[in-house]
Design a protein around this motif. Structure first.
Motif, PDB file in Angstrom:
ATOM      1  N   ASP A  43       0.811  -1.219   0.000  1.00 34.62           N
ATOM      2  CA  ASP A  43       0.000   0.000   0.000  1.00 34.62           C
ATOM      3  C   ASP A  43       0.846   1.272   0.000  1.00 34.62           C
ATOM      4  N   LEU A  44       2.161   1.135   0.131  1.00 33.99           N
ATOM      5  CA  LEU A  44       3.036   2.305   0.154  1.00 33.99           C
ATOM      6  C   LEU A  44       3.024   3.019  -1.196  1.00 33.99           C
ATOM      7  N   LYS A  45       3.114   4.361  -1.168  1.00 31.34           N
ATOM      8  CA  LYS A  45       3.065   5.171  -2.378  1.00 31.34           C
ATOM      9  C   LYS A  45       4.438   5.440  -2.978  1.00 31.34           C
ATOM     10  N   THR A  46       5.500   5.217  -2.208  1.00 30.67           N
ATOM     11  CA  THR A  46       6.854   5.474  -2.689  1.00 30.67           C
ATOM     12  C   THR A  46       7.751   4.298  -2.330  1.00 30.67           C
ATOM     13  N   SER A  47       8.996   4.381  -2.787  1.00 30.06           N
ATOM     14  CA  SER A  47       9.969   3.334  -2.459  1.00 30.06           C
ATOM     15  C   SER A  47      10.746   3.664  -1.196  1.00 30.06           C
ATOM     16  N   ALA A  48      10.331   4.696  -0.467  1.00 28.31           N
ATOM     17  CA  ALA A  48      11.088   5.122   0.709  1.00 28.31           C
ATOM     18  C   ALA A  48      11.130   4.044   1.772  1.00 28.31           C
ATOM     19  N   CYS A  49       9.980   3.411   2.031  1.00 33.23           N
ATOM     20  CA  CYS A  49       9.895   2.431   3.109  1.00 33.23           C
ATOM     21  C   CYS A  49       9.904   1.005   2.593  1.00 33.23           C
ATOM     22  N   CYS A  50      10.778   0.713   1.668  1.00 30.82           N
ATOM     23  CA  CYS A  50      10.916  -0.679   1.223  1.00 30.82           C
ATOM     24  C   CYS A  50      12.385  -0.969   0.992  1.00 30.82           C
ATOM     25  N   ALA A  51      12.807  -2.150   1.395  1.00 34.50           N
ATOM     26  CA  ALA A  51      14.219  -2.500   1.376  1.00 34.50           C
ATOM     27  C   ALA A  51      14.783  -2.497  -0.038  1.00 34.50           C
ATOM     28  N   LYS A  52      15.890  -1.764  -0.236  1.00 37.89           N
ATOM     29  CA  LYS A  52      16.534  -1.702  -1.548  1.00 37.89           C
ATOM     30  C   LYS A  52      17.992  -2.166  -1.474  1.00 37.89           C
ATOM     31  N   ASP A  53      18.542  -2.202  -0.260  1.00 41.56           N
ATOM     32  CA  ASP A  53      19.919  -2.651  -0.121  1.00 41.56           C
ATOM     33  C   ASP A  53      20.050  -4.118  -0.526  1.00 41.56           C
ATOM     34  N   SER A  54      21.242  -4.493  -0.904  1.00 45.31           N
ATOM     35  CA  SER A  54      21.527  -5.900  -1.136  1.00 45.31           C
ATOM     36  C   SER A  54      21.531  -6.606   0.214  1.00 45.31           C
ATOM     37  N   ILE A  55      20.659  -7.570   0.364  1.00 44.31           N
ATOM     38  CA  ILE A  55      20.538  -8.268   1.640  1.00 44.31           C
ATOM     39  C   ILE A  55      21.652  -9.308   1.735  1.00 44.31           C
ATOM     40  N   PRO A  56      22.422  -9.313   2.838  1.00 43.57           N
ATOM     41  CA  PRO A  56      23.501 -10.299   2.991  1.00 43.57           C
ATOM     42  C   PRO A  56      22.965 -11.725   2.890  1.00 43.57           C
ATOM     43  N   GLU A  57      23.807 -12.625   2.414  1.00 38.58           N
ATOM     44  CA  GLU A  57      23.383 -14.000   2.185  1.00 38.58           C
ATOM     45  C   GLU A  57      22.913 -14.672   3.466  1.00 38.58           C
ATOM     46  N   ASN A  58      23.583 -14.399   4.595  1.00 39.91           N
ATOM     47  CA  ASN A  58      23.170 -15.034   5.850  1.00 39.91           C
ATOM     48  C   ASN A  58      21.796 -14.547   6.287  1.00 39.91           C
ATOM     49  N   VAL A  59      21.477 -13.277   5.970  1.00 37.59           N
ATOM     50  CA  VAL A  59      20.158 -12.739   6.310  1.00 37.59           C
ATOM     51  C   VAL A  59      19.098 -13.314   5.374  1.00 37.59           C
ATOM     52  N   LYS A  60      19.434 -13.460   4.109  1.00 41.47           N
ATOM     53  CA  LYS A  60      18.500 -14.065   3.153  1.00 41.47           C
ATOM     54  C   LYS A  60      18.083 -15.455   3.613  1.00 41.47           C
ATOM     55  N   ALA A  61      19.044 -16.205   4.131  1.00 46.68           N
ATOM     56  CA  ALA A  61      18.753 -17.569   4.586  1.00 46.68           C
ATOM     57  C   ALA A  61      17.765 -17.552   5.752  1.00 46.68           C
ATOM     58  N   ILE A  62      17.927 -16.580   6.644  1.00 47.57           N
ATOM     59  CA  ILE A  62      17.019 -16.476   7.793  1.00 47.57           C
ATOM     60  C   ILE A  62      15.641 -16.010   7.349  1.00 47.57           C
ATOM     61  N   MET A  63      15.588 -15.145   6.347  1.00 46.73           N
ATOM     62  CA  MET A  63      14.314 -14.610   5.854  1.00 46.73           C
ATOM     63  C   MET A  63      13.349 -15.720   5.454  1.00 46.73           C
ATOM     64  N   LYS A  64      13.883 -16.846   5.019  1.00 45.25           N
ATOM     65  CA  LYS A  64      13.036 -17.965   4.609  1.00 45.25           C
ATOM     66  C   LYS A  64      12.247 -18.533   5.789  1.00 45.25           C
ATOM     67  N   ASP A  65      12.733 -18.280   7.003  1.00 44.09           N
ATOM     68  CA  ASP A  65      12.054 -18.783   8.203  1.00 44.09           C
ATOM     69  C   ASP A  65      11.135 -17.753   8.851  1.00 44.09           C
ATOM     70  N   ILE A  66      11.061 -16.549   8.284  1.00 47.40           N
ATOM     71  CA  ILE A  66      10.218 -15.501   8.858  1.00 47.40           C
ATOM     72  C   ILE A  66       8.775 -15.693   8.390  1.00 47.40           C
ATOM     73  N   HIS A  67       7.842 -15.572   9.316  1.00 44.13           N
ATOM     74  CA  HIS A  67       6.427 -15.799   9.006  1.00 44.13           C
ATOM     75  C   HIS A  67       5.942 -14.827   7.929  1.00 44.13           C
ATOM     76  N   PRO A  68       5.131 -15.298   6.970  1.00 50.40           N
ATOM     77  CA  PRO A  68       4.642 -14.442   5.875  1.00 50.40           C
ATOM     78  C   PRO A  68       3.904 -13.194   6.348  1.00 50.40           C
ATOM     79  N   GLU A  69       3.120 -13.278   7.415  1.00 49.54           N
ATOM     80  CA  GLU A  69       2.405 -12.093   7.887  1.00 49.54           C
ATOM     81  C   GLU A  69       3.374 -11.039   8.401  1.00 49.54           C
ATOM     82  N   VAL A  70       4.409 -11.473   9.081  1.00 50.20           N
ATOM     83  CA  VAL A  70       5.440 -10.547   9.566  1.00 50.20           C
ATOM     84  C   VAL A  70       6.088  -9.829   8.393  1.00 50.20           C
TER      85      VAL A  70
END
Length: 361
Positions: A43-70
């Motif tokens: 619902d955001l109108k701009t790209s200000a509040c959305c992640a644009k940085d390259s996410i580190p590989e170790n963080v990407k791996a953890i992201m797979k375990d984060i609940h979809p609603e979160v």
């Protein structure tokens, strides 16, 4: 410092005690925007509040375990997750639905601790509802993360003690503060000596007109509350910390026509910044010191990125200024570096070659 510039820099940000009427209205506006107007990050109108940085590989791996609603209810402008967090106590300002807190929960391990602070009941409910889910995914016997309702300008009221935090992070939240000087003052109060502030946020290339600051959509979209980057420098300096490092900087796209018409004349940037609770000098001074990275940070076995122009490769000796030397010797990174030399002899200013706007070498 020019008194007129200084007043503009900290205007409406130096009051202490109770919140002013304008601050209360701004807070209620933000609560409404993130509770009722925005249902998901789509619902955001701009790209200000959305992640644009390259996410580190170790963080990407953890992201797979984060609940979809979160994930769907998370609003951030970067990936403010530094390395070497195992066993540390980390505070997340404006933790929202808890995405970053749960990522940090995995990184600090069962012996570490993560505290999330947020003022929005709806976001806190989402975060608290999924604590057990993530502890099960990570295989922890007991939670190492806690969420508290509170304001980033008054961490003491939320029970955060002085000198109790190893690392403070924030993801596109400090721009929403109605009293930024108080917020940053509280950050340095709770940080341990040598502790790190590592955050992503929206900054502007010029000061925002007062009339636009009060616009609820522009404020909620993380634009009109953005600090002019030079005023950010002045603010830190006024608190006694005249040094910060930029890791990444990306211009924000204003794709919504209404938003662009209102504020399109101002450049906005998503910037990831780090600084430390250390007695820095206000310039890069040369003491003839040399630093060598051991390659012992788990997430950085080949090279360690301190900022956008300091990349330490394993076993490569690099000349550093006094401030950089202090970071590598007086923080949690100390065990990972060998630094030769002290501050006995001074050779003048260090030859700076910064790639960005940071006032560091």
């Amino acid at each position: 410092m020019n008194s007129k510039i200084e007043k503009c820099c900290v205007k409406d940000q130096t009051k202490t005690g109770k919140q002013t009427r304008d601050e209360q209205q701004a807070i209620e506006s933000v609560k409404d925007y993130y509770s009722n107007v925005l249902k998901t990050n789509k619902d955001l109108k701009t790209s200000a509040c959305c992640a644009k940085d390259s996410i580190p590989e170790n963080v990407k791996a953890i992201m797979k375990d984060i609940h979809p609603e979160v994930l769907s209810k998370f609003y951030g402008c970067g990936s403010p997750v530094p390395p070497a967090l195992k066993g540390k106590t980390v505070l997340d300002l404006g933790s929202g639905s808890g995405r970053d807190c749960f990522i940090l929960s995995k990184l600090v391990g069962p012996e570490g601790k993560v505290i999330g602070i947020d003022m929005t009941d709806e976001q806190l409910e989402v975060a608290n509802n999924h604590i057990s889910y993530h502890m099960d995914r990570f295989g922890y016997d007991k939670p190492n993360v806690i969420f508290k309702k509170g304001y980033i300008e008054d961490l003491q009221a939320a029970g955060i003690e002085s000198e109790s935090i190893d690392v403070v992070i924030s993801n596109c939240v400090l721009n929403l503060s109605t009293n930024k000087k108080k917020a940053f003052s509280e950050i340095f109060r709770v940080l341990k000596t040598g502790g790190e502030l590592y955050f992503s946020d929206v900054f502007s290339g010029s000061r925002i007109p007062e009339a636009l600051v009060k616009d609820p959509v522009l404020f909620g979209e993380c634009l009109s509350g953005a600090l002019y980057i030079e005023d950010f420098r002045r603010l830190l300096t006024s608190l006694g910390y005249p040094e910060y490092r930029i890791l990444s900087k990306q211009k924000i796209d204003l794709n919504d026509s209404e938003v662009k018409q209102k504020v399109g004349m101002i450049d906005f940037y998503s910037i990831t910044v780090r600084t430390f609770k250390l007695p820095f000098e206000d310039r890069c001074e040369n003491y003839g010191q040399v630093a060598t990275y051991k390659g012992t940070i788990e997430e950085a076995p080949v090279s360690f990125v301190l900022d956008d122009h300091h990349v330490f490769k394993v076993d490569e000796s690099i000349p550093v200024c006094g401030n950089t030397s202090m970071i590598l010797q007086k923080t949690r990174y100390a065990e990972h570096f060998d630094v030769i030399g002290d501050t006995t002899l001074h050779y003048g200013l260090f030859d700076c070659s910064s790639k960005s706007d940071s006032n560091c070498c």
